[in-house]
Design an enzyme around this catalytic site. Structure first.
Site, PDB file in Angstrom:
ATOM      1  N   TRP A  34       0.408  13.089 -18.631  1.00 39.55           N
ATOM      2  CA  TRP A  34       1.165  12.622 -17.318  1.00 39.55           C
ATOM      3  C   TRP A  34       1.686  13.799 -16.719  1.00 39.55           C
ATOM      4  O   TRP A  34       1.118  14.315 -15.651  1.00 39.55           O
ATOM      5  CB  TRP A  34       2.053  11.598 -17.475  1.00 39.55           C
ATOM      6  CG  TRP A  34       1.724  10.267 -17.938  1.00 39.55           C
ATOM      7  CD1 TRP A  34       2.018   9.602 -19.088  1.00 39.55           C
ATOM      8  CD2 TRP A  34       0.594   9.704 -17.371  1.00 39.55           C
ATOM      9  NE1 TRP A  34       1.105   8.463 -19.317  1.00 39.55           N
ATOM     10  CE2 TRP A  34       0.352   8.314 -18.076  1.00 39.55           C
ATOM     11  CE3 TRP A  34      -0.262   9.581 -16.338  1.00 39.55           C
ATOM     12  CZ2 TRP A  34      -0.567   7.333 -17.856  1.00 39.55           C
ATOM     13  CZ3 TRP A  34      -1.219   8.626 -15.907  1.00 39.55           C
ATOM     14  CH2 TRP A  34      -1.360   7.390 -16.762  1.00 39.55           C
TER      15      TRP A  34
ATOM     16  N   LYS B  90       6.494   0.080 -16.408  1.00 34.28           N
ATOM     17  CA  LYS B  90       6.599   0.479 -17.882  1.00 34.28           C
ATOM     18  C   LYS B  90       8.288  -0.345 -18.184  1.00 34.28           C
ATOM     19  O   LYS B  90       8.313  -1.076 -18.855  1.00 34.28           O
ATOM     20  CB  LYS B  90       6.962   1.756 -17.842  1.00 34.28           C
ATOM     21  CG  LYS B  90       5.691   2.557 -17.761  1.00 34.28           C
ATOM     22  CD  LYS B  90       4.584   2.537 -18.635  1.00 34.28           C
ATOM     23  CE  LYS B  90       3.205   3.076 -18.167  1.00 34.28           C
ATOM     24  NZ  LYS B  90       3.160   4.344 -17.511  1.00 34.28           N
TER      25      LYS B  90
ATOM     26  N   ASP C  24       9.987  12.644 -13.763  1.00 29.45           N
ATOM     27  CA  ASP C  24       9.204  11.568 -13.934  1.00 29.45           C
ATOM     28  C   ASP C  24       9.708  10.895 -15.080  1.00 29.45           C
ATOM     29  O   ASP C  24       9.486  11.047 -16.064  1.00 29.45           O
ATOM     30  CB  ASP C  24       7.900  11.926 -14.321  1.00 29.45           C
ATOM     31  CG  ASP C  24       6.854  10.798 -14.484  1.00 29.45           C
ATOM     32  OD1 ASP C  24       7.353   9.525 -14.496  1.00 29.45           O
ATOM     33  OD2 ASP C  24       5.573  11.062 -14.769  1.00 29.45           O
TER      34      ASP C  24
HETATM   35  C1  LIG Z   1       2.320   5.325 -16.795  1.00 30.87           C
HETATM   36  C2  LIG Z   1       2.865   6.679 -16.233  1.00 30.87           C
HETATM   37  C3  LIG Z   1       2.351   7.324 -15.120  1.00 30.87           C
HETATM   38  C4  LIG Z   1       1.336   6.895 -14.314  1.00 30.87           C
HETATM   39  O1  LIG Z   1       1.695   5.689 -13.744  1.00 30.87           O
HETATM   40  P1  LIG Z   1       0.907   4.953 -12.644  1.00 30.87           P
HETATM   41  O2  LIG Z   1       1.829   4.050 -12.101  1.00 30.87           O
HETATM   42  O3  LIG Z   1      -0.575   4.301 -13.072  1.00 30.87           O
HETATM   43  O4  LIG Z   1       0.395   6.003 -11.642  1.00 30.87           O
HETATM   44  C5  LIG Z   1       3.079   8.661 -14.740  1.00 30.87           C
HETATM   45  N1  LIG Z   1       3.850   8.961 -15.669  1.00 30.87           N
HETATM   46  C6  LIG Z   1       4.580   8.418 -16.906  1.00 30.87           C
HETATM   47  C7  LIG Z   1       5.564   9.126 -17.777  1.00 30.87           C
HETATM   48  C8  LIG Z   1       3.786   7.142 -17.117  1.00 30.87           C
HETATM   49  O5  LIG Z   1       4.264   6.671 -18.415  1.00 30.87           O
END
Ligand SMILES: *Cc1c(COP(=O)(O)O)cnc(C)c1O
Length: 357
Positions: A102, A193, A169
């Site tokens: 990511w 998540k 993030d």
């Molecule tokens: C799943 C995830 C993403 C991507 O998320 P999307 O909503 O599919 O764009 C980005 N960063 C992390 C840490 C993730 O676990």
């Protein structure tokens, strides 16, 4: 309905009562005899949802009044582009710590917007640790980090201390532990998540950082436009925001971040203790960087994987196959996963060892 122990990495498990309340809102929301899915986002009832959702994020992250909270579409992946677009000045430099898939994707987008420096990386060891002790140039417009690496199973335990605005993030560990949100210039998290269903992304941004890039901004990609519109500049993802709110209410009702942090620690301790004890398995990450959310492990004898798979499937366990970049197994222990499910998995691991060691 048979109880399934849902270890899915994302979209991940939600509390049963939240799913119940969400399904009720699809039929009759707020006793309006209308579905949440068929009313205006400008209605009083929906405005109350949006206001409470934004206020609750502020409360759970302990944010002061300098922060604005948004719920936008586009996933966390859109934030990979919006962050540099809004914070990387023309002629400025952004810093990134590369801790996995990511983070790498975030770096790729930032490079298209402006000067982007990777100031630390754990790519040399297939991202199995968190880089530490790296220097942070004071000249950076911001430093981007990923608090929890969903695929590789590492998690930052101590955030860097720097006057440079930190952008984080937090998609896969938001609201999982006590974090002082005020240490960050911007926090973002895709909801699917640990805070709700797919379709909404939460952004908390320190407003004073905005409007300094020197570029003309496309409206939909400009945080200031969304702030001015109270996160309703355009039609927001109404249902995922509502379900995220229900999940945040569930968290608060049960004791909030303090409660869930203890539960999450217990769950992680339970499975890591077994991984370290069990002669069939081995963890894939540096001990001090182990994630409490995504637990990655592999088998000493991969030829026995099919046997293990049969065993956990018959115990009603779902979603523990590892990501292709790591292989083996990944058990995701998001907030809504009860300790009981972890105990079921640990019992299967013990049984597997008894049979095959
Ligand atoms: C799943 C995830 C993403 C991507 O998320 P999307 O909503 O599919 O764009 C980005 N960063 C992390 C840490 C993730 O676990």
């Amino acid at each position: 309905m048979t109880k399934v122990h849902n270890f899915s990495a994302g979209p991940g498990i939600l509390p049963a009562e939240v799913l119940q309340q969400a399904s009720e809102a699809c039929i009759n929301f707020d006793n309006l005899n209308l579905s949440l899915l068929e009313i205006s986002h400008r209605s009083k009832n929906y405005e109350a949802v949006m206001n409470e959702a934004r206020a609750t994020v502020k409360e759970l992250l302990g944010l002061n009044d300098g922060y604005k909270v948004l719920f936008l579409g586009g996933g966390a992946s859109l934030q990979f582009a919006m962050v540099p677009y809004n914070l990387l000045k023309t002629g400025g430099t952004a810093g990134y710590v590369n801790t996995g898939v990511w983070a790498s994707k975030a770096i790729k987008e930032a490079k298209l917007i402006g000067e982007t420096k990777v100031i630390a990386s754990s790519e040399d060891k297939n991202f199995n640790y968190i880089p530490k002790g790296y220097g942070i140039p004071m000249s950076l417009d911001y430093l981007h980090i990923t608090s929890n690496n969903t695929i590789f199973g590492t998690q930052i335990k101590r955030f860097p201390v720097t006057p440079v605005p930190l952008v984080c993030d937090m998609s896969s560990d938001i609201f999982s532990r006590k974090v002082d949100g005020n240490l960050f210039g911007l926090i973002y998290a895709g909801a699917q998540k640990n805070m709700g269903p797919a379709g909404a992304t939460m952004i908390a941004v320190k407003e004073e950082l905005l409007g300094k890039t020197g570029r003309d901004m496309l409206s939909m990609l400009d945080y200031r436009v969304h702030i001015k519109g109270d996160s309703m500049y355009n039609t927001p993802p109404v249902f995922p925001i509502y379900v995220s709110l229900l999940t945040m209410r569930w968290l608060k009702k049960n004791g909030g971040i303090e409660w869930i942090e203890k539960v999450n620690q217990k769950k992680a301790e339970c499975i890591y203790t077994e991984i370290d004890r069990n002669s069939m398995f081995v963890g894939t990450t540096a001990l001090e960087d182990r994630s409490t959310m995504n637990v990655t492990f592999v088998m000493h004898k991969p030829e026995l994987e099919a046997e293990f798979d049969k065993m956990w499937k018959s115990a009603n366990i779902s979603g523990i196959r590892g990501h292709r970049d790591v292989g083996g197994y990944r058990a995701s222990l998001y907030n809504a996963l009860p300790l009981e499910s972890v105990q079921v998995l640990v019992d299967v691991m013990k049984e597997f060892e008894n049979k095959f060691a």
